[in-house]
Design a protein around this motif. Structure first.
Motif, PDB file in Angstrom:
ATOM      1  N   ASN A  48       0.848  -1.179   0.000  1.00 40.67           N
ATOM      2  CA  ASN A  48       0.000   0.000   0.000  1.00 40.67           C
ATOM      3  C   ASN A  48       0.886   1.231   0.000  1.00 40.67           C
ATOM      4  O   ASN A  48       1.756   1.383   0.869  1.00 40.67           O
ATOM      5  CB  ASN A  48      -0.918   0.016   1.232  1.00 40.67           C
ATOM      6  CG  ASN A  48      -2.036   1.036   1.113  1.00 40.67           C
ATOM      7  OD1 ASN A  48      -1.854   2.111   0.547  1.00 40.67           O
ATOM      8  ND2 ASN A  48      -3.200   0.707   1.643  1.00 40.67           N
ATOM      9  N   SER A  85      -3.461  -2.560  -0.596  1.00 35.62           N
ATOM     10  CA  SER A  85      -4.459  -2.105  -1.561  1.00 35.62           C
ATOM     11  C   SER A  85      -4.278  -2.887  -2.856  1.00 35.62           C
ATOM     12  O   SER A  85      -3.175  -3.336  -3.183  1.00 35.62           O
ATOM     13  CB  SER A  85      -4.329  -0.607  -1.830  1.00 35.62           C
ATOM     14  OG  SER A  85      -3.303  -0.344  -2.768  1.00 35.62           O
ATOM     15  N   TYR A  87     -11.245  -9.131  -6.912  1.00 34.15           N
ATOM     16  CA  TYR A  87     -12.058  -7.920  -6.805  1.00 34.15           C
ATOM     17  C   TYR A  87     -12.977  -7.884  -5.592  1.00 34.15           C
ATOM     18  O   TYR A  87     -13.797  -6.977  -5.466  1.00 34.15           O
ATOM     19  CB  TYR A  87     -12.894  -7.722  -8.076  1.00 34.15           C
ATOM     20  CG  TYR A  87     -13.928  -8.798  -8.347  1.00 34.15           C
ATOM     21  CD1 TYR A  87     -15.235  -8.676  -7.881  1.00 34.15           C
ATOM     22  CD2 TYR A  87     -13.608  -9.923  -9.095  1.00 34.15           C
ATOM     23  CE1 TYR A  87     -16.193  -9.640  -8.144  1.00 34.15           C
ATOM     24  CE2 TYR A  87     -14.550 -10.899  -9.367  1.00 34.15           C
ATOM     25  CZ  TYR A  87     -15.844 -10.760  -8.888  1.00 34.15           C
ATOM     26  OH  TYR A  87     -16.792 -11.731  -9.157  1.00 34.15           O
ATOM     27  N   ARG A  88     -12.854  -8.804  -4.663  1.00 36.62           N
ATOM     28  CA  ARG A  88     -13.770  -8.875  -3.528  1.00 36.62           C
ATOM     29  C   ARG A  88     -13.068  -8.535  -2.208  1.00 36.62           C
ATOM     30  O   ARG A  88     -11.852  -8.688  -2.082  1.00 36.62           O
ATOM     31  CB  ARG A  88     -14.375 -10.275  -3.422  1.00 36.62           C
ATOM     32  CG  ARG A  88     -15.201 -10.675  -4.631  1.00 36.62           C
ATOM     33  CD  ARG A  88     -15.852 -12.036  -4.409  1.00 36.62           C
ATOM     34  NE  ARG A  88     -16.602 -12.465  -5.574  1.00 36.62           N
ATOM     35  CZ  ARG A  88     -17.830 -12.072  -5.881  1.00 36.62           C
ATOM     36  NH1 ARG A  88     -18.455 -11.219  -5.066  1.00 36.62           N
ATOM     37  NH2 ARG A  88     -18.446 -12.513  -6.953  1.00 36.62           N
ATOM     38  N   GLN A  89     -13.875  -8.115  -1.237  1.00 35.36           N
ATOM     39  CA  GLN A  89     -13.372  -7.972   0.124  1.00 35.36           C
ATOM     40  C   GLN A  89     -13.155  -9.360   0.715  1.00 35.36           C
ATOM     41  O   GLN A  89     -13.930 -10.284   0.458  1.00 35.36           O
ATOM     42  CB  GLN A  89     -14.365  -7.189   0.978  1.00 35.36           C
ATOM     43  CG  GLN A  89     -14.571  -5.758   0.541  1.00 35.36           C
ATOM     44  CD  GLN A  89     -15.630  -5.044   1.374  1.00 35.36           C
ATOM     45  OE1 GLN A  89     -16.095  -5.557   2.382  1.00 35.36           O
ATOM     46  NE2 GLN A  89     -16.005  -3.843   0.940  1.00 35.36           N
ATOM     47  N   ALA A 127     -15.150  -5.025  -3.718  1.00 34.78           N
ATOM     48  CA  ALA A 127     -14.277  -4.098  -3.005  1.00 34.78           C
ATOM     49  C   ALA A 127     -14.371  -2.680  -3.555  1.00 34.78           C
ATOM     50  O   ALA A 127     -14.279  -1.706  -2.808  1.00 34.78           O
ATOM     51  CB  ALA A 127     -12.835  -4.594  -3.060  1.00 34.78           C
ATOM     52  N   ASP A 128     -14.553  -2.550  -4.866  1.00 32.81           N
ATOM     53  CA  ASP A 128     -14.618  -1.239  -5.508  1.00 32.81           C
ATOM     54  C   ASP A 128     -15.275  -1.461  -6.868  1.00 32.81           C
ATOM     55  O   ASP A 128     -14.812  -2.312  -7.639  1.00 32.81           O
ATOM     56  CB  ASP A 128     -13.213  -0.667  -5.668  1.00 32.81           C
ATOM     57  CG  ASP A 128     -13.194   0.765  -6.185  1.00 32.81           C
ATOM     58  OD1 ASP A 128     -13.993   1.072  -7.089  1.00 32.81           O
ATOM     59  OD2 ASP A 128     -12.386   1.567  -5.700  1.00 32.81           O
ATOM     60  N   ASP A 129     -16.326  -0.709  -7.177  1.00 31.00           N
ATOM     61  CA  ASP A 129     -17.031  -0.985  -8.429  1.00 31.00           C
ATOM     62  C   ASP A 129     -16.183  -0.686  -9.660  1.00 31.00           C
ATOM     63  O   ASP A 129     -16.447  -1.220 -10.739  1.00 31.00           O
ATOM     64  CB  ASP A 129     -18.368  -0.243  -8.494  1.00 31.00           C
ATOM     65  CG  ASP A 129     -18.253   1.271  -8.462  1.00 31.00           C
ATOM     66  OD1 ASP A 129     -17.118   1.793  -8.423  1.00 31.00           O
ATOM     67  OD2 ASP A 129     -19.298   1.940  -8.471  1.00 31.00           O
ATOM     68  N   THR A 130     -15.144   0.134  -9.533  1.00 30.41           N
ATOM     69  CA  THR A 130     -14.285   0.381 -10.692  1.00 30.41           C
ATOM     70  C   THR A 130     -13.446  -0.828 -11.061  1.00 30.41           C
ATOM     71  O   THR A 130     -12.943  -0.918 -12.184  1.00 30.41           O
ATOM     72  CB  THR A 130     -13.348   1.578 -10.455  1.00 30.41           C
ATOM     73  OG1 THR A 130     -12.444   1.277  -9.390  1.00 30.41           O
ATOM     74  CG2 THR A 130     -14.129   2.834 -10.120  1.00 30.41           C
ATOM     75  N   PHE A 131     -13.281  -1.783 -10.140  1.00 27.56           N
ATOM     76  CA  PHE A 131     -12.470  -2.954 -10.443  1.00 27.56           C
ATOM     77  C   PHE A 131     -13.075  -3.806 -11.557  1.00 27.56           C
ATOM     78  O   PHE A 131     -12.361  -4.556 -12.225  1.00 27.56           O
ATOM     79  CB  PHE A 131     -12.285  -3.822  -9.194  1.00 27.56           C
ATOM     80  CG  PHE A 131     -11.467  -3.188  -8.101  1.00 27.56           C
ATOM     81  CD1 PHE A 131     -10.801  -1.996  -8.300  1.00 27.56           C
ATOM     82  CD2 PHE A 131     -11.355  -3.807  -6.861  1.00 27.56           C
ATOM     83  CE1 PHE A 131     -10.041  -1.412  -7.288  1.00 27.56           C
ATOM     84  CE2 PHE A 131     -10.592  -3.246  -5.849  1.00 27.56           C
ATOM     85  CZ  PHE A 131      -9.942  -2.048  -6.062  1.00 27.56           C
ATOM     86  N   ARG A 157      -3.888   2.696 -11.748  1.00 35.26           N
ATOM     87  CA  ARG A 157      -5.138   2.129 -11.260  1.00 35.26           C
ATOM     88  C   ARG A 157      -5.268   0.635 -11.564  1.00 35.26           C
ATOM     89  O   ARG A 157      -4.498   0.069 -12.330  1.00 35.26           O
ATOM     90  CB  ARG A 157      -6.325   2.911 -11.835  1.00 35.26           C
ATOM     91  CG  ARG A 157      -6.458   4.291 -11.220  1.00 35.26           C
ATOM     92  CD  ARG A 157      -7.536   5.103 -11.905  1.00 35.26           C
ATOM     93  NE  ARG A 157      -7.829   6.341 -11.195  1.00 35.26           N
ATOM     94  CZ  ARG A 157      -7.119   7.446 -11.279  1.00 35.26           C
ATOM     95  NH1 ARG A 157      -6.037   7.468 -12.036  1.00 35.26           N
ATOM     96  NH2 ARG A 157      -7.457   8.537 -10.609  1.00 35.26           N
ATOM     97  N   ASP A 173      -7.822  -2.883 -12.371  1.00 38.73           N
ATOM     98  CA  ASP A 173      -9.074  -3.562 -12.703  1.00 38.73           C
ATOM     99  C   ASP A 173      -8.779  -5.041 -12.909  1.00 38.73           C
ATOM    100  O   ASP A 173      -7.622  -5.474 -12.907  1.00 38.73           O
ATOM    101  CB  ASP A 173      -9.800  -2.917 -13.895  1.00 38.73           C
ATOM    102  CG  ASP A 173      -9.102  -3.099 -15.228  1.00 38.73           C
ATOM    103  OD1 ASP A 173      -8.242  -3.990 -15.377  1.00 38.73           O
ATOM    104  OD2 ASP A 173      -9.442  -2.350 -16.178  1.00 38.73           O
TER     105      ASP A 173
END
Length: 326
Positions: A166, A177, A218-220, A227-231, A241, A243
């Motif tokens: 991170n 992250s 892409y999940r918690q 985790a983040d819709d941009t992923f 960034r 994805d």
């Protein structure tokens, strides 16, 4: 059903930076053929255009991370700029500029002598303090033949307790992250390709990959929630960034390097990638990063993207050929 042959023909109508990778990754052209196309990156198309934007001191836009004239108070209105040296080098690596060419060697030397990080004035090839930046510096340096082992050693020491990285660690973060981790992973893999890596760097790469795999890319971890819709929204170029396609392309590259089967924990992300395919067999960008660029390579959101289509097709080819489960 789509006709992959027509899609590949469409890809081959694109820039040399696209064509040579299509030849290598999608239809196994002889190495001499794709290397000849790759050599054109320096003199034709996007590669030549980006090299033409380089200043005589080897830098782009007069800065290492940001243009020399950028007013950071305008970032909310303008977006982050992408024209400085670090982003230009990463783009040239993506294009496939021959690292053994005279132009590449001259660039590496000039950047090493003249570029200083805005954060602390460090020489460019010594790296900065943020893991995202250092991961890309390792990737670019290793690709272009620079000794980046000292930066790698720092990154190895900066692995978070949960296995990744991170760039907010220097501000007290103790959790990884997705974005920082993928930037470092790409750097560590490039370092291994160039040098074989070290036992510690290879272990760190496995740790970071496990961080992403445990989260399905892409999940918690605890809840399984997105985790983040941009992923799940695709774009190119992503700069720093993250994805799922960027992550999948990394796992394809690392799997080929390791000679390993595709990990079944990638399956959900693969399914999502398939669902993003358009009826014409292409993939489109969902969004575009704001900020200064030297030029645009893609037609914009909702339009077929050669970069995304190339990367998606080679990921799916690898998955279909190497997945450990049927």
């Amino acid at each position: 059903m789509t006709d992959d042959g027509k899609v590949i023909d469409w890809l081959m109508q694109g820039d040399p930076a696209i064509r040579w990778q299509v030849m290598r990754d999608l239809f196994d052209a002889p190495e001499a053929d794709w290397q000849a196309e790759r050599a054109r990156v320096e003199t034709h198309g996007w590669g030549a255009r980006l090299l033409a934007c380089q200043d005589s001191d080897g830098l782009w836009a007069g800065g290492a991370f940001a243009p020399a004239d950028f007013d950071w108070s305008t970032i909310q209105a303008e977006g982050q700029p992408w024209t400085a040296t670090t982003f230009a080098l990463t783009q040239l690596r993506d294009f496939g500029l021959d690292p053994g060419s005279e132009r590449a060697a001259a660039t590496v030397d000039l950047v090493g002598r003249n570029a200083k990080w805005e954060e602390g004035g460090q020489p460019f090839w010594q790296g900065e303090v943020e893991e995202c930046i250092n991961g890309r510096t390792v990737a670019d340096g290793a690709y272009f033949g620079v000794d980046v082992a000292p930066i790698v050693a720092r990154l190895v020491d900066e692995v978070q307790p949960d296995g990744g990285w991170n760039c907010e660690r220097c501000n007290g973060s103790v959790k990884s992250s997705f974005a920082s981790t993928i930037n470092v992973l790409e750097g560590l893999l490039e370092f291994e390709r160039a040098t074989g890596g070290t036992a510690a760097s290879r272990a760190a790469r496995r740790s970071g990959e496990d961080y992403l795999l445990a989260r399905g890319l892409y999940r918690q971890l605890g809840t399984g929630a997105l985790a983040d819709d941009t992923f799940l929204k695709l774009a190119y170029p992503l700069r720093w960034r993250y994805d799922v396609l960027r992550a999948l392309d990394h796992f394809r590259a690392s799997g080929l390097w390791d000679g390993a089967d595709a990990d079944p924990r990638l399956r959900d992300a693969i399914t999502h990638l398939r669902l993003k395919r358009r009826e014409d067999g292409t993939w489109a960008a969902d969004w575009v990063l704001r900020g200064r660029t030297w030029f645009e390579m893609e037609p914009g959101p909702g339009q077929p993207s050669r970069w995304l289509t190339l990367r998606a097709l080679r990921v799916l080819r690898w998955w279909d050929e190497s997945a450990a489960e049927p």
